[in-house]
Design a protein around this motif. Sequence first.
Motif, PDB file in Angstrom:
ATOM      1  N   PHE A 119       0.962  -1.227  -0.338  1.00 57.67           N
ATOM      2  CA  PHE A 119      -0.019   0.127   0.512  1.00 57.67           C
ATOM      3  C   PHE A 119       0.695   1.455  -0.460  1.00 57.67           C
ATOM      4  O   PHE A 119       2.163   1.441   0.500  1.00 57.67           O
ATOM      5  CB  PHE A 119      -0.958   0.084   1.505  1.00 57.67           C
ATOM      6  N   ALA A 120       0.487   2.386  -0.478  1.00 50.16           N
ATOM      7  CA  ALA A 120       1.551   4.092  -0.347  1.00 50.16           C
ATOM      8  C   ALA A 120       0.422   4.419   0.448  1.00 50.16           C
ATOM      9  O   ALA A 120      -1.362   4.994   0.574  1.00 50.16           O
ATOM     10  CB  ALA A 120       1.160   4.288  -1.362  1.00 50.16           C
ATOM     11  N   HIS A 121       1.089   5.620   1.098  1.00 50.59           N
ATOM     12  CA  HIS A 121      -0.033   6.385   2.562  1.00 50.59           C
ATOM     13  C   HIS A 121       1.544   7.705   1.529  1.00 50.59           C
ATOM     14  O   HIS A 121       2.526   8.015   1.192  1.00 50.59           O
ATOM     15  CB  HIS A 121       0.911   6.099   3.640  1.00 50.59           C
ATOM     16  N   ASP A 122       0.630   9.035   2.191  1.00 54.83           N
ATOM     17  CA  ASP A 122       1.098   9.917   2.401  1.00 54.83           C
ATOM     18  C   ASP A 122       1.778  10.720   3.380  1.00 54.83           C
ATOM     19  O   ASP A 122       2.439   9.992   4.537  1.00 54.83           O
ATOM     20  CB  ASP A 122       0.087  11.263   1.561  1.00 54.83           C
ATOM     21  N   ARG A 123       2.283  11.839   3.825  1.00 49.29           N
ATOM     22  CA  ARG A 123       2.834  12.387   4.623  1.00 49.29           C
ATOM     23  C   ARG A 123       2.412  12.365   6.390  1.00 49.29           C
ATOM     24  O   ARG A 123       2.779  12.421   7.395  1.00 49.29           O
ATOM     25  CB  ARG A 123       3.176  13.523   4.101  1.00 49.29           C
ATOM     26  N   VAL A 124       1.105  12.100   6.325  1.00 52.92           N
ATOM     27  CA  VAL A 124       0.064  12.289   7.222  1.00 52.92           C
ATOM     28  C   VAL A 124      -0.574  10.915   7.301  1.00 52.92           C
ATOM     29  O   VAL A 124      -1.101  10.188   7.979  1.00 52.92           O
ATOM     30  CB  VAL A 124      -1.030  13.573   7.167  1.00 52.92           C
ATOM     31  N   VAL A 140      -7.609  -1.958   7.715  1.00 51.36           N
ATOM     32  CA  VAL A 140      -6.787  -0.505   7.331  1.00 51.36           C
ATOM     33  C   VAL A 140      -6.221  -0.204   6.396  1.00 51.36           C
ATOM     34  O   VAL A 140      -6.395   0.678   6.339  1.00 51.36           O
ATOM     35  CB  VAL A 140      -6.103  -0.351   8.710  1.00 51.36           C
ATOM     36  N   PHE A 141      -5.807  -1.135   6.285  1.00 48.93           N
ATOM     37  CA  PHE A 141      -4.866  -0.957   4.727  1.00 48.93           C
ATOM     38  C   PHE A 141      -5.501  -0.502   3.492  1.00 48.93           C
ATOM     39  O   PHE A 141      -5.545  -0.191   2.500  1.00 48.93           O
ATOM     40  CB  PHE A 141      -3.565  -1.778   4.211  1.00 48.93           C
ATOM     41  N   SER A 142      -7.273   0.011   3.380  1.00 51.38           N
ATOM     42  CA  SER A 142      -8.182   0.561   2.503  1.00 51.38           C
ATOM     43  C   SER A 142      -7.247   2.215   2.148  1.00 51.38           C
ATOM     44  O   SER A 142      -7.451   2.953   2.827  1.00 51.38           O
ATOM     45  CB  SER A 142      -9.240   0.535   3.496  1.00 51.38           C
ATOM     46  N   PRO A 143      -8.017   2.622   0.933  1.00 43.65           N
ATOM     47  CA  PRO A 143      -7.637   3.720   0.244  1.00 43.65           C
ATOM     48  C   PRO A 143      -8.924   4.629   1.519  1.00 43.65           C
ATOM     49  O   PRO A 143      -9.182   4.376   1.925  1.00 43.65           O
ATOM     50  CB  PRO A 143      -7.827   4.355  -0.947  1.00 43.65           C
ATOM     51  N   GLY A 144      -8.746   6.354   1.762  1.00 40.12           N
ATOM     52  CA  GLY A 144      -9.457   6.597   2.925  1.00 40.12           C
ATOM     53  C   GLY A 144      -8.636   6.626   4.328  1.00 40.12           C
ATOM     54  O   GLY A 144      -9.184   7.574   4.822  1.00 40.12           O
ATOM     55  N   VAL A 145      -8.026   5.683   4.197  1.00 43.52           N
ATOM     56  CA  VAL A 145      -8.288   5.418   6.332  1.00 43.52           C
ATOM     57  C   VAL A 145      -6.726   6.117   6.211  1.00 43.52           C
ATOM     58  O   VAL A 145      -5.940   5.918   6.270  1.00 43.52           O
ATOM     59  CB  VAL A 145      -7.897   3.927   6.306  1.00 43.52           C
ATOM     60  N   ASN A 146      -6.814   6.710   7.491  1.00 45.77           N
ATOM     61  CA  ASN A 146      -5.376   7.634   8.104  1.00 45.77           C
ATOM     62  C   ASN A 146      -5.044   6.900   9.174  1.00 45.77           C
ATOM     63  O   ASN A 146      -5.806   5.789  10.033  1.00 45.77           O
ATOM     64  CB  ASN A 146      -5.962   9.127   8.651  1.00 45.77           C
ATOM     65  N   GLN A 285     -12.858   9.727  11.113  1.00 47.61           N
ATOM     66  CA  GLN A 285     -12.152  10.611  10.149  1.00 47.61           C
ATOM     67  C   GLN A 285     -13.234  11.005   9.736  1.00 47.61           C
ATOM     68  O   GLN A 285     -12.830  12.641   9.661  1.00 47.61           O
ATOM     69  CB  GLN A 285     -11.771   9.707   9.061  1.00 47.61           C
ATOM     70  N   THR A 286     -14.624  10.591   9.487  1.00 46.26           N
ATOM     71  CA  THR A 286     -15.584  12.279   8.563  1.00 46.26           C
ATOM     72  C   THR A 286     -15.766  12.754   9.555  1.00 46.26           C
ATOM     73  O   THR A 286     -15.727  14.180   9.484  1.00 46.26           O
ATOM     74  CB  THR A 286     -17.154  10.921   7.774  1.00 46.26           C
ATOM     75  N   SER A 287     -16.179  12.468  11.446  1.00 47.07           N
ATOM     76  CA  SER A 287     -16.757  13.330  11.909  1.00 47.07           C
ATOM     77  C   SER A 287     -15.743  14.086  12.460  1.00 47.07           C
ATOM     78  O   SER A 287     -15.408  15.297  12.736  1.00 47.07           O
ATOM     79  CB  SER A 287     -17.144  12.800  13.116  1.00 47.07           C
ATOM     80  N   ALA A 288     -14.406  13.169  11.715  1.00 45.75           N
ATOM     81  CA  ALA A 288     -13.427  14.686  12.690  1.00 45.75           C
ATOM     82  C   ALA A 288     -13.061  15.756  11.870  1.00 45.75           C
ATOM     83  O   ALA A 288     -12.537  16.809  12.189  1.00 45.75           O
ATOM     84  CB  ALA A 288     -11.885  13.632  12.612  1.00 45.75           C
ATOM     85  N   THR A 289     -13.508  15.464  10.937  1.00 43.21           N
ATOM     86  CA  THR A 289     -13.372  16.856   9.508  1.00 43.21           C
ATOM     87  C   THR A 289     -14.172  17.819  10.324  1.00 43.21           C
ATOM     88  O   THR A 289     -13.718  18.885   9.568  1.00 43.21           O
ATOM     89  CB  THR A 289     -13.436  16.284   8.430  1.00 43.21           C
ATOM     90  N   SER A 290     -15.159  17.542  11.033  1.00 43.75           N
ATOM     91  CA  SER A 290     -16.735  18.475  10.703  1.00 43.75           C
ATOM     92  C   SER A 290     -16.350  19.288  12.728  1.00 43.75           C
ATOM     93  O   SER A 290     -16.845  19.931  12.618  1.00 43.75           O
ATOM     94  CB  SER A 290     -17.744  18.032  11.185  1.00 43.75           C
ATOM     95  N   ARG A 291     -15.171  18.287  13.164  1.00 45.58           N
ATOM     96  CA  ARG A 291     -14.697  19.627  14.368  1.00 45.58           C
ATOM     97  C   ARG A 291     -13.692  20.380  14.034  1.00 45.58           C
ATOM     98  O   ARG A 291     -12.646  20.516  13.107  1.00 45.58           O
ATOM     99  CB  ARG A 291     -13.959  18.504  15.492  1.00 45.58           C
TER     100      ARG A 291
END
Length: 299
Positions: A119-124, A140-146, A285-291
């Motif tokens: 899998f590949a991940h970005d800097r965060v 956990v290794f699905s795209p979109g999961v931090n 993660q979805t709820s975190a973006t609204s906080r």
Amino acid sequence: MVDGQLGEFLRARREAVHPADVGLETGVRRRRVPGLRREEVALRSGISAEYYIRLEQGRERRPSPRVVAALARALLLDHAAEDYLRLLAGLSRDPQGRPLTTSADMAALVGSLAGTPAFAHDRVLEVIESNPLARALSPVFSPGVNLMRAVFLDSRLGELYLNLDEMRMRLVAYLRLQAAAPPQDPRLAPLVAELSDASPDFAALWARHDVTPASSGVNRIHHRLVGDFELRFERLCFAGSDDPVLVIYHAAPGTPGETALRELARLGAPLPSAQNPLDDIQSRQTSATSRQPASMVSE
């Protein structure tokens, strides 16, 4: 920066540019210098000839980002050469965050590694690509999961990773190292603030200021479909970039890990949905973006 390298680089690249490449008439008279004249580079860069001469002679060593960008255009530098020029000038590399690997290239590469989880991940540490065997190993290794949110905000991962505490330490130390590397990712501060607020374990590890590239290691896994086994991981960076990062899990020949991966590939299925932590992770993660995140933990 080693004394003289900036001037030497500018001079060499100036001499390598043919006047016709930048629309200059060469005429019938032979030019006394190879490539462009200093005055021509200065004019194309929008700086004075005197200032450019100081750069080449090493009397000026700290051009501004604007001047560096202008010089890169004047000298027809590609991305790698422009990044090198920025480093020689004491600036951070790749300020616009240009992707050195396209998403299509990354998807093709990850997908081609069919025999091992990748899998590949970005800097965060957000997963951006993964192959089926990685998702069969863990959703956990699905795209979109931090990955940081996953290991600290989902208690069920403790059932999958027998060395969860060790993995947490590695990931936090890796994130700390990423936090110090320019350019700063604007998502980092909100992520650190969120995890510090939600997880005392993360806050304690972040406060330790451990740093490590975590380029390789071992994870001990308990998979409810194929049992207990160990897998090594390798974190690989592409030339000239630390984003994205490719992570490959592999097992030594003849080990339970090799047998487990072969069985997972045969089954071709992730954990059953009743045991699947992915939905909970993504909802967090979805709820975190609204906080509105708290301020970042003090460095």
